[in-house]
Design a protein around this motif. Structure first.
Motif, PDB file in Angstrom:
ATOM      1  N   LEU A 479      -0.044  24.977 -52.037  1.00 20.29           N
ATOM      2  CA  LEU A 479      -0.789  23.887 -51.412  1.00 20.29           C
ATOM      3  C   LEU A 479      -1.740  24.368 -50.322  1.00 20.29           C
ATOM      4  O   LEU A 479      -2.846  23.834 -50.166  1.00 20.29           O
ATOM      5  CB  LEU A 479       0.192  22.865 -50.821  1.00 20.29           C
ATOM      6  CG  LEU A 479       1.026  22.063 -51.824  1.00 20.29           C
ATOM      7  CD1 LEU A 479       1.969  21.121 -51.092  1.00 20.29           C
ATOM      8  CD2 LEU A 479       0.120  21.260 -52.759  1.00 20.29           C
ATOM      9  N   PHE A 480      -1.325  25.374 -49.562  1.00 23.62           N
ATOM     10  CA  PHE A 480      -2.118  25.794 -48.406  1.00 23.62           C
ATOM     11  C   PHE A 480      -3.077  26.944 -48.718  1.00 23.62           C
ATOM     12  O   PHE A 480      -4.069  27.112 -48.015  1.00 23.62           O
ATOM     13  CB  PHE A 480      -1.197  26.192 -47.256  1.00 23.62           C
ATOM     14  CG  PHE A 480      -0.610  25.025 -46.520  1.00 23.62           C
ATOM     15  CD1 PHE A 480      -1.192  24.544 -45.370  1.00 23.62           C
ATOM     16  CD2 PHE A 480       0.531  24.398 -47.001  1.00 23.62           C
ATOM     17  CE1 PHE A 480      -0.650  23.457 -44.689  1.00 23.62           C
ATOM     18  CE2 PHE A 480       1.083  23.314 -46.333  1.00 23.62           C
ATOM     19  CZ  PHE A 480       0.497  22.832 -45.175  1.00 23.62           C
ATOM     20  N   PHE A 481      -2.761  27.735 -49.752  1.00 18.51           N
ATOM     21  CA  PHE A 481      -3.602  28.909 -50.039  1.00 18.51           C
ATOM     22  C   PHE A 481      -4.187  28.885 -51.444  1.00 18.51           C
ATOM     23  O   PHE A 481      -5.019  29.727 -51.781  1.00 18.51           O
ATOM     24  CB  PHE A 481      -2.796  30.200 -49.837  1.00 18.51           C
ATOM     25  CG  PHE A 481      -2.316  30.382 -48.419  1.00 18.51           C
ATOM     26  CD1 PHE A 481      -3.151  30.905 -47.454  1.00 18.51           C
ATOM     27  CD2 PHE A 481      -1.038  30.004 -48.057  1.00 18.51           C
ATOM     28  CE1 PHE A 481      -2.717  31.072 -46.148  1.00 18.51           C
ATOM     29  CE2 PHE A 481      -0.591  30.160 -46.757  1.00 18.51           C
ATOM     30  CZ  PHE A 481      -1.428  30.692 -45.793  1.00 18.51           C
ATOM     31  N   GLY A 482      -3.719  27.975 -52.282  1.00 19.65           N
ATOM     32  CA  GLY A 482      -4.260  27.870 -53.631  1.00 19.65           C
ATOM     33  C   GLY A 482      -3.712  28.900 -54.597  1.00 19.65           C
ATOM     34  O   GLY A 482      -4.099  28.921 -55.765  1.00 19.65           O
ATOM     35  N   HIS A 483      -2.796  29.738 -54.158  1.00 16.46           N
ATOM     36  CA  HIS A 483      -2.186  30.744 -55.028  1.00 16.46           C
ATOM     37  C   HIS A 483      -0.835  31.138 -54.437  1.00 16.46           C
ATOM     38  O   HIS A 483      -0.513  30.782 -53.299  1.00 16.46           O
ATOM     39  CB  HIS A 483      -3.086  31.983 -55.145  1.00 16.46           C
ATOM     40  CG  HIS A 483      -3.305  32.669 -53.841  1.00 16.46           C
ATOM     41  ND1 HIS A 483      -4.338  32.338 -52.994  1.00 16.46           N
ATOM     42  CD2 HIS A 483      -2.608  33.670 -53.210  1.00 16.46           C
ATOM     43  CE1 HIS A 483      -4.291  33.084 -51.907  1.00 16.46           C
ATOM     44  NE2 HIS A 483      -3.240  33.904 -52.010  1.00 16.46           N
ATOM     45  N   THR A 484      -0.040  31.869 -55.216  1.00 16.48           N
ATOM     46  CA  THR A 484       1.253  32.347 -54.741  1.00 16.48           C
ATOM     47  C   THR A 484       1.260  33.866 -54.713  1.00 16.48           C
ATOM     48  O   THR A 484       0.424  34.518 -55.343  1.00 16.48           O
ATOM     49  CB  THR A 484       2.408  31.854 -55.634  1.00 16.48           C
ATOM     50  OG1 THR A 484       2.227  32.368 -56.957  1.00 16.48           O
ATOM     51  CG2 THR A 484       2.445  30.331 -55.676  1.00 16.48           C
ATOM     52  N   THR A 485       2.233  34.418 -53.978  1.00  9.37           N
ATOM     53  CA  THR A 485       2.378  35.869 -53.862  1.00  9.37           C
ATOM     54  C   THR A 485       3.691  36.296 -54.519  1.00  9.37           C
ATOM     55  O   THR A 485       4.350  35.495 -55.190  1.00  9.37           O
ATOM     56  CB  THR A 485       2.372  36.279 -52.384  1.00  9.37           C
ATOM     57  OG1 THR A 485       3.527  35.700 -51.741  1.00  9.37           O
ATOM     58  CG2 THR A 485       1.109  35.796 -51.688  1.00  9.37           C
ATOM     59  N   THR A 486       4.076  37.522 -54.285  1.00  4.27           N
ATOM     60  CA  THR A 486       5.360  38.009 -54.818  1.00  4.27           C
ATOM     61  C   THR A 486       6.534  37.565 -53.953  1.00  4.27           C
ATOM     62  O   THR A 486       7.693  37.805 -54.304  1.00  4.27           O
ATOM     63  CB  THR A 486       5.362  39.549 -54.885  1.00  4.27           C
ATOM     64  OG1 THR A 486       5.102  40.081 -53.572  1.00  4.27           O
ATOM     65  CG2 THR A 486       4.291  40.040 -55.843  1.00  4.27           C
ATOM     66  N   GLY A 487       6.245  36.926 -52.819  1.00  6.76           N
ATOM     67  CA  GLY A 487       7.298  36.496 -51.904  1.00  6.76           C
ATOM     68  C   GLY A 487       8.349  35.598 -52.526  1.00  6.76           C
ATOM     69  O   GLY A 487       9.540  35.757 -52.256  1.00  6.76           O
ATOM     70  N   PRO A 488       7.971  34.605 -53.363  1.00  6.15           N
ATOM     71  CA  PRO A 488       8.973  33.678 -53.913  1.00  6.15           C
ATOM     72  C   PRO A 488       9.880  34.273 -54.989  1.00  6.15           C
ATOM     73  O   PRO A 488      10.663  33.529 -55.593  1.00  6.15           O
ATOM     74  CB  PRO A 488       8.113  32.550 -54.510  1.00  6.15           C
ATOM     75  CG  PRO A 488       6.785  32.675 -53.871  1.00  6.15           C
ATOM     76  CD  PRO A 488       6.597  34.127 -53.611  1.00  6.15           C
ATOM     77  N   ALA A 489       9.803  35.574 -55.259  1.00  2.00           N
ATOM     78  CA  ALA A 489      10.602  36.158 -56.349  1.00  2.00           C
ATOM     79  C   ALA A 489      12.090  35.911 -56.145  1.00  2.00           C
ATOM     80  O   ALA A 489      12.806  35.467 -57.063  1.00  2.00           O
ATOM     81  CB  ALA A 489      10.308  37.659 -56.458  1.00  2.00           C
ATOM     82  N   SER A 490      12.595  36.192 -54.940  1.00  2.00           N
ATOM     83  CA  SER A 490      14.020  35.987 -54.695  1.00  2.00           C
ATOM     84  C   SER A 490      14.376  34.506 -54.690  1.00  2.00           C
ATOM     85  O   SER A 490      15.484  34.115 -55.070  1.00  2.00           O
ATOM     86  CB  SER A 490      14.432  36.633 -53.369  1.00  2.00           C
ATOM     87  OG  SER A 490      13.710  36.057 -52.289  1.00  2.00           O
ATOM     88  N   ASP A 491      13.422  33.645 -54.259  1.00  2.00           N
ATOM     89  CA  ASP A 491      13.667  32.200 -54.288  1.00  2.00           C
ATOM     90  C   ASP A 491      13.834  31.706 -55.719  1.00  2.00           C
ATOM     91  O   ASP A 491      14.702  30.867 -56.011  1.00  2.00           O
ATOM     92  CB  ASP A 491      12.514  31.458 -53.621  1.00  2.00           C
ATOM     93  CG  ASP A 491      12.353  31.850 -52.158  1.00  2.00           C
ATOM     94  OD1 ASP A 491      13.364  32.205 -51.534  1.00  2.00           O
ATOM     95  OD2 ASP A 491      11.218  31.798 -51.648  1.00  2.00           O
ATOM     96  N   LEU A 492      12.982  32.181 -56.624  1.00  2.00           N
ATOM     97  CA  LEU A 492      13.082  31.769 -58.024  1.00  2.00           C
ATOM     98  C   LEU A 492      14.404  32.258 -58.635  1.00  2.00           C
ATOM     99  O   LEU A 492      15.010  31.558 -59.457  1.00  2.00           O
ATOM    100  CB  LEU A 492      11.902  32.308 -58.819  1.00  2.00           C
ATOM    101  CG  LEU A 492      10.538  31.681 -58.500  1.00  2.00           C
ATOM    102  CD1 LEU A 492       9.437  32.347 -59.323  1.00  2.00           C
ATOM    103  CD2 LEU A 492      10.567  30.181 -58.781  1.00  2.00           C
ATOM    104  N   ALA A 493      14.838  33.455 -58.242  1.00  2.00           N
ATOM    105  CA  ALA A 493      16.121  33.953 -58.751  1.00  2.00           C
ATOM    106  C   ALA A 493      17.264  33.061 -58.281  1.00  2.00           C
ATOM    107  O   ALA A 493      18.178  32.731 -59.046  1.00  2.00           O
ATOM    108  CB  ALA A 493      16.343  35.395 -58.288  1.00  2.00           C
ATOM    109  N   SER A 494      17.212  32.634 -57.002  1.00  2.00           N
ATOM    110  CA  SER A 494      18.249  31.736 -56.478  1.00  2.00           C
ATOM    111  C   SER A 494      18.208  30.384 -57.176  1.00  2.00           C
ATOM    112  O   SER A 494      19.246  29.823 -57.545  1.00  2.00           O
ATOM    113  CB  SER A 494      18.044  31.559 -54.971  1.00  2.00           C
ATOM    114  OG  SER A 494      18.950  30.618 -54.448  1.00  2.00           O
ATOM    115  N   ALA A 495      17.010  29.856 -57.381  1.00  2.00           N
ATOM    116  CA  ALA A 495      16.880  28.557 -58.062  1.00  2.00           C
ATOM    117  C   ALA A 495      17.372  28.642 -59.498  1.00  2.00           C
ATOM    118  O   ALA A 495      18.039  27.721 -60.002  1.00  2.00           O
ATOM    119  CB  ALA A 495      15.419  28.102 -58.020  1.00  2.00           C
ATOM    120  N   THR A 496      17.056  29.740 -60.178  1.00  2.00           N
ATOM    121  CA  THR A 496      17.497  29.912 -61.569  1.00  2.00           C
ATOM    122  C   THR A 496      19.012  29.986 -61.649  1.00  2.00           C
ATOM    123  O   THR A 496      19.643  29.408 -62.554  1.00  2.00           O
ATOM    124  CB  THR A 496      16.869  31.185 -62.166  1.00  2.00           C
ATOM    125  OG1 THR A 496      15.446  31.077 -62.101  1.00  2.00           O
ATOM    126  CG2 THR A 496      17.301  31.372 -63.609  1.00  2.00           C
TER     127      THR A 496
END
Length: 603
Positions: A479-496
Motif C-alpha cells: 500500500l505504501f510503496f507499491g511493491h514488496t521486498t524479501t522481508g515478508p518471507a518469514s511472515d508467509l512461512a508463519s501464515a502458511t
C-alpha cells in the motif's frame, strides 16, 4: 513424632552408649594396669630401620597400584546433611500440583514403619521426576531431604561412567551401599540421581530423536528469523549397567557392615550343625530409603525401571501456568531490589502473562538480567522497562546498532507498523508487547504479541487472526510503496503453517480429513494434496484481501506507528497502544471538526 525422627533418636542413643562403653573400658585399662604393676602403654618393639623403609616402600607401591582400581569403584556421590541444604519446601514455588504430591511422599516416607508394620502397605521406594530442564526437579529433591531431616546423597548419572570394564556397575553398587549405610546410621536417607537416562536407557538399541530448537516459551512474533532444527543423538546404555541398577533398586533391605559379616559367619557355622540346631541369621531391617531420579527423557528409560517397586511414582514437572508464574515473580522479587512501580499487582500480572511457557529458572534469570540492565543505566533497582528489555533480549537476542538508510528505515517501520495495526484491529484479545526496528539476531524488526490470558485452545477466529497479522507487513509494503521486498518471507512461512493447521489438522475449512497420521510434516502433507492446497490458498487469499481492506481504511494508524518507530526505534507495551489510541482520537476530532465546518458553511 514421626518414624524417621524416632529412628534417628534411637540411633543417636546407641552411638552415645557405644561411646560411653569405649570410654569406660579405656579408663578401666588405665586404672587396672598400674594396680597390677604393668605399664598401661605397651612398649614399642625396636625395628631395624631398613625393615621400616622396605615396608613403607612396598606399602606405597601397593597403594599406587591399587589406588586407581579403588578410585574407579568408589561411589561418586556427594552427601549433604539436612542443615547443609539451602532450600526448603517454601522455596518450591509455582508448581503447586507437584508440591502437593511431593508433600504426601514426604509424609509417607516419614511414617514408613507405621505404614508397613501397622497398615500392611509397601512404602514408596522410588520417585521419578520428569520434565523440561529448569522446572525445579533437583531443587524439589533437595527440599524434600531438608523437610524430612535426613542426609541427601546427590550423584550425577554421568559420574558413574568409567573407562574401566565393570567399574560403572561397581560404582553403582558402592552408591547403593552408601545409601543403605546412611539410612541405617541416620534413621533414613534420600538418594538423588541426576539425568538418570545417562545410565538407564532402554536396552536393545541406539535411540535418536530430532528436537526443534525452541525459545523460552515466546509469544507469537513476526520478523525475519528462520526456524532452526537441532539433531540430538543419544547413546545406548550398556545392558549390564541397567541390570545392575535394577538389581540394586531391589536390594534396599540388604544387611550391611557387621550385620552382613555376622550372617556370613553364622552361615559357615550352620554348615557344621544339624538341621534342628541351626543358628538364626539376622533378618534384614526395612531401610528407610527414598530414591529420586530426574530426567527429561523418561520415555527412553528402560521399562523395567518404571514398574512398581522401583520407581513407584512418576511426577511430571511442567512449565508453570500463569498463577504459578505470578507466584514465582512475587517470590523472586522479594529477594531482588526493584522500583516501587513493580509492587503494582497489574505490572506483576503482565510479567507473568508475558512469560508464558517459561520455566522457574528462566524467570529467575530474566529478573537477574533486568538487574543487569538497571546496573548498566546507572540505577540500583530494576524497573518494568528493564524487565521488558531483558525479556526481548532473551527472545530474539541483543539489539545491534545498524546504520539503515532512510529508505530502509521507512520500509521496515512501515512493515512492522502494518503487523501491529492488524493485530490491534482483528485480535483485541492479544497484547502488543514489543514493536521494534532495532536489529536483533537475523530480524531487522519485529512485533511480539501474546494472549491477554493463558489459553490452551484456539478457535478458527483466533487462527484466522494470526494469519491476517502475519499478512500485515506485506500488505503495508504494497500500500505504501507499491511493491514488496524479501522481508515478508518469514511472515508467509508463519501464515502458511497456521493455515495448514486449520486445513489439515483442525477441520476448520470444510474438510474433516486429518493429515497428522501421515508421519510427514503437516505443511508438506497439505501442500502435497491438491484439494487441501486449494483450501490453504483460499485461507491465505481471504486473509490478504481482508488486510488490504483494513489497512486501506486505517492507513492513518500505520502512518502514526511508522512515525513513532522512526523517532524512537522501539515501542514497548502501552507505548504501542498509546500511539494507536492517540491517532484514532485525532482522526475522530478531525472528522467532527470537518462536520462542524460543513454545517456552518451550509448555514
Amino acid at each position: 513424632m514421626h518414624d524417621i525422627a524416632l529412628e534417628r533418636e534411637r540411633m543417636r542413643r546407641r552411638r552415645v552408649y557405644r561411646f560411653a562403653a569405649v570410654v569406660i573400658l579405656v579408663e578401666a585399662w588405665f586404672v587396672a594396669m598400674p594396680l597390677l604393676g604393668r605399664s598401661p602403654i605397651p612398649a614399642v618393639p625396636a625395628l631395624d630401620p631398613m625393615i621400616v623403609i622396605a615396608g613403607a616402600f612396598f606399602l606405597a607401591l601397593i597403594l599406587i597400584l591399587g589406588g586407581t582400581q579403588v578410585a574407579a569403584g568408589r561411589s561418586p556421590h556427594v552427601t549433604y546433611r539436612p542443615e547443609q541444604v539451602d532450600v526448603t519446601m517454601d522455596d518450591v514455588v509455582g508448581i503447586d500440583p507437584i508440591k502437593e504430591d511431593v508433600r504426601r511422599s514426604i509424609d509417607l516416607f516419614q511414617t514408613h514403619r507405621r505404614f508397613a508394620d501397622q497398615m500392611g502397605g509397601t512404602p514408596r521406594r522410588g520417585l521419578l521426576f520428569e520434565g523440561l530442564p529448569g522446572t525445579g526437579k533437583t531443587m524439589t529433591a533437595k527440599a524434600m531431604a531438608a523437610e524430612a531431616g535426613v542426609p541427601f546423597l546427590f550423584v550425577s548419572a554421568t559420574s558413574f561412567q568409567s573407562m574401566y570394564y565393570g567399574a560403572t556397575a561397581k560404582k553403582i553398587r558402592a552408591y547403593f551401599t552408601a545409601l543403605r549405610k546412611a539410612a541405617r546410621a541416620e534413621g533414613g536417607a534420600i538418594g538423588f540421581i541426576e539425568e538418570i537416562d545417562a545410565i538407564a536407557l532402554r536396552r536393545g538399541g541406539v535411540l535418536a530423536s530430532d528436537d526443534a530448537a525452541a525459545g523460552p516459551g515466546s509469544p507469537s512474533w513476526h520478523g525475519r528469523v528462520p526456524g532452526v532444527v537441532k539433531n540430538l543423538v543419544v547413546s545406548e546404555g550398556t545392558g549390564g549397567v541397567v541390570n545392575e541398577l535394577l538389581v540394586q533398586m531391589q536390594s534396599f533391605d540388604e544387611p550391611t557392615g557387621w550385620a552382613r559379616l555376622g550372617n556370613k559367619l553364622i552361615a559357615r557355622v550352620n554348615l557344621l550343625l544339624p538341621a534342628h540346631k541351626q543358628l538364626k541369621q539376622s533378618r534384614p531391617v526395612r531401610a528407610p530409603i527414598l530414591l529420586i531420579a530426574a530426567t527429561n527423557r523418561a520415555d527412553s528409560l528402560d521399562p523395567a525401571l518404571l514398574r512398581p517397586g522401583r520407581f513407584d511414582r512418576r511426577l511430571t514437572f511442567q512449565a508453570p501456568d500463569v498463577h504459578g508464574r505470578r507466584a514465582l515473580v512475587d517470590h523472586f522479587l522479594t529477594k531482588r531490589r526493584h522500583d516501587p512501580e513493580l509492587d503494582d499487582p497489574q505490572l506483576r500480572d503482565r510479567v507473568a502473562a508475558a512469560t508464558n511457557g517459561w520455566t522457574p529458572v528462566m524467570i529467575e534469570h530474566l529478573l537477574d538480567e533486568a538487574l543487569v540492565n538497571a546496573l548498566r543505566r546507572g540505577g540500583d533497582a530494576m524497573t518494568f522497562v528493564d524487565i521488558e528489555q531483558a525479556r526481548i533480549t532473551e527472545l530474539v537476542g541483543i539489539g545491534q546498532p545498524v546504520a539503515y538508510t532512510r529508505a530502509e528505515q521507512e520500509l521496515i517501520a512501515t512493515h512492522e507498523a502494518g503487523h501491529a495495526v492488524v493485530a490491534w484491529l482483528v485480535a483485541p484479545h492479544r497484547t502488543l508487547e514489543v514493536l521494534t526496528i532495532v536489529k536483533r539476531g537475523a530480524a531487522l524488526g519485529l512485533l511480539a504479541h501474546g494472549d491477554c490470558e493463558e489459553v490452551y485452545t484456539q478457535s478458527s477466529y483466533d487462527l484466522r487472526a494470526l494469519v491476517q497479522i502475519a499478512m500485515g507487513g506485506m500488505v503495508a509494503e504494497e500500500l505504501f510503496f507499491g511493491h514488496t521486498t524479501t522481508g515478508p518471507a518469514s511472515d508467509l512461512a508463519s501464515a502458511t503453517k497456521t493455515a495448514a493447521q486449520m486445513v489439515g489438522a483442525a477441520g476448520m475449512t470444510g474438510s474433516l480429513v486429518s493429515f497428522l497420521p501421515t508421519g510427514k510434516d503437516l505443511v508438506t502433507s497439505v501442500l502435497g494434496d491438491p484439494a487441501a492446497r486449494a483450501q490453504l490458498e483460499q485461507v491465505l487469499g481471504d486473509a490478504r484481501d481482508n488486510v488490504i481492506e483494513l489497512l486501506s481504511r486505517y492507513r492513518h494508524l500505520v502512518e502514526a506507528l511508522r512515525d513513532a518507530l522512526l523517532e524512537r526505534h522501539e515501542l514497548i507495551g502501552d507505548q504501542i497502544t498509546d500511539v494507536l489510541e492517540a491517532a484514532r482520537n485525532n482522526l475522530a476530532h478531525e472528522k467532527a471538526f470537518a462536520e462542524e465546518l460543513r454545517r456552518f458553511s451550509e448555514v
